[in-house]
Scaffold this motif. Structure first.
Motif, short mmCIF file in Angstrom:
data_model
loop_
_atom_site.label_atom_id
_atom_site.label_comp_id
_atom_site.label_asym_id
_atom_site.label_seq_id
_atom_site.Cartn_x
_atom_site.Cartn_y
_atom_site.Cartn_z
N UNK A 266 92.94 60.85 53.40
CA UNK A 266 91.90 61.59 52.67
C UNK A 266 90.53 61.45 53.33
N UNK A 267 90.23 60.26 53.85
CA UNK A 267 88.93 60.00 54.44
C UNK A 267 88.89 60.24 55.94
N UNK A 268 90.01 60.69 56.52
CA UNK A 268 90.12 60.86 57.98
C UNK A 268 89.63 59.60 58.70
N UNK A 269 90.10 58.46 58.23
CA UNK A 269 89.64 57.17 58.78
C UNK A 269 90.11 57.02 60.22
N UNK A 270 89.23 56.59 61.12
CA UNK A 270 89.61 56.41 62.54
C UNK A 270 90.33 55.08 62.76
N UNK A 271 91.49 54.95 62.12
CA UNK A 271 92.28 53.73 62.23
C UNK A 271 93.62 54.09 62.86
#
Length: 405
Positions: A146-151
């Motif tokens: 949802x947050x387009x996290x760069x993980x």
């Protein structure tokens, strides 16, 4: 006659002719050992196939686009799948996990070096659909998507080569010059055809936005999707439900050839299971033939023994021994010979099988049932092939027997 006396006479007759008894026993020993080893090998193959049929890969249904098939209307574009398709498939009864997938070849780098590998944009269920093991850290979450996290999660091989096998959590890697923070390390089984050695898994949203790129026809597109059925689930029913969902989603009529392919490896493994059953049966038949040959040897030797001991039989009858006594003695002798041979055969079969397991990497299953079947076969051989010589001995005429030279 006392049963103990009959047993004693039979045992003494066996040990009086040790070489003949050993040679007679060899056929039964080899036969029992062969039956035991063949049944253990067959059960081992059966167990391995059952494990294979229950594995995640056998319960996985992959869906790929099949753009080689023409749609009814050429004005319609070639459509990838949608994340909403994945959500609907996940809600099918009997589905354990479902995930979409985006894929691209990439360069993976940090301060130590760089590697050529592949990036997969995936969802949280991807760990289950790949039957992967989480070695360190955490799995990708819906919040990451949802947050387009760069993980990212990295394979064990990347950890070994770019981090010297040290804990990489919290460290940064660059995938095609896009920075990702490592949050976990996974390991995919070596028999998983879709797993590679150098993989990076990232939330499907950021993979789409920063690495793979979007699609002008379908928002939130995925390249392919896969679903894993629960243990015991009806995979054919799941496939039918998936077809209904995808045909509706892609605007296909029921009589229109689909522009996608559903691929499952279960049918091939079930066919392998049937072949394994046939091979196991043939192995058991081969062992039974060996045991049958041994039984014929027992009968021949017992018939020779009756001929050699004709005067002894006549003397015992003259002293009052009944036909049942004579028949019981020879039948007991044959049975005792087969019991001893059966026990030795089980030992030989077990140690030969263990040797084969160690040197040839075979899977064998040693169960009490296998031992009982093998040993029981030797007892049946003793009764069946000992009956004819025993009956012949019991039918001798005492007077003619005494005159025999």
């Amino acid at each position: 006659m006392n049963p103990l006396m009959t047993l004693g006479l039979a045992f003494s007759s066996i040990i009086e002719r040790p070489l003949r008894s050993i040679l007679t026993s060899l056929g039964i020993i080899i036969g029992v050992a062969a039956v035991y080893a063949m049944l253990a090998l067959g059960d081992g193959a059966k167990k391995k196939v059952e494990e294979s049929l229950n594995s995640v890969s056998a319960r996985t249904i992959n869906v790929f686009p099949d753009w080689g098939r023409r749609r009814t209307s050429q004005s319609k574009p070639r459509m990838p799948f949608k994340e909403s398709d994945v959500d609907e498939v996940r809600n099918i009864p009997g589905v354990m996990a479902a995930s979409g997938e985006l894929e691209r070849g990439v360069t993976i780098a940090n301060e130590i070096g760089d590697l050529s590998g592949r990036l997969y944009g995936v969802g949280p269920d991807y760990l289950l659909t790949e039957d992967a093991t989480l070695i360190l850290g955490e799995n990708i979450t819906y919040s990451d998507i949802e947050n387009s996290a760069p993980v990212a999660m990295i394979s064990q091989s990347i950890m070994e080569r770019l981090f010297n096998n040290q804990d990489p959590r919290g460290e940064t890697i660059k995938v095609n010059n896009v920075a990702f923070t490592v949050k976990g390390v996974f390991k995919v089984p070596t028999n998983n055809w879709s797993g590679s050695d150098l993989d990076v898994w990232a939330p499907i949203s950021i993979a789409r936005e920063r690495i793979v790129g979007g699609d002008r026809f379908v928002q939130n597109h995925v390249r392919s999707l896969k679903a894993v059925g629960e243990l015991g689930a009806d995979l054919q029913l799941i496939e039918r439900e998936m077809n209904v969902i995808l045909q509706r989603s892609r605007g296909l009529k029921s009589d229109t050839p689909p522009d996608y392919r559903l691929v499952s490896w279960r049918a091939g493994r079930e066919q392998a299971a049937e072949q394994t059953k046939a091979i196991s049966f043939l192995l058991a038949v081969m062992g039974a033939i060996s045991l049958l040959v041994g039984g014929v040897g027992v009968m021949n030797i017992m018939l020779v023994s009756v001929t050699e001991r004709t005067r002894e039989i006549g003397l015992r009858m003259a002293l009052g021994a009944k036909k049942n006594n004579i028949m019981g003695q020879f039948l007991t002798e044959a049975l005792l010979l087969c019991i001893i041979s059966g026990i030795v055969g089980l030992g030989v079969g077990y140690y030969m099988s263990k040797l084969a397991m160690d040197t040839m990497d075979l899977d064998l299953v040693f169960s009490p049932q296998v031992a009982l079947i093998s040993f029981g076969a030797s007892l049946v051989i003793g009764v069946v092939f000992g009956f004819l010589p025993a009956r012949r001995a019991a039918r001798l005429n005492p007077i003619e027997a005494l005159r025999h030279e």
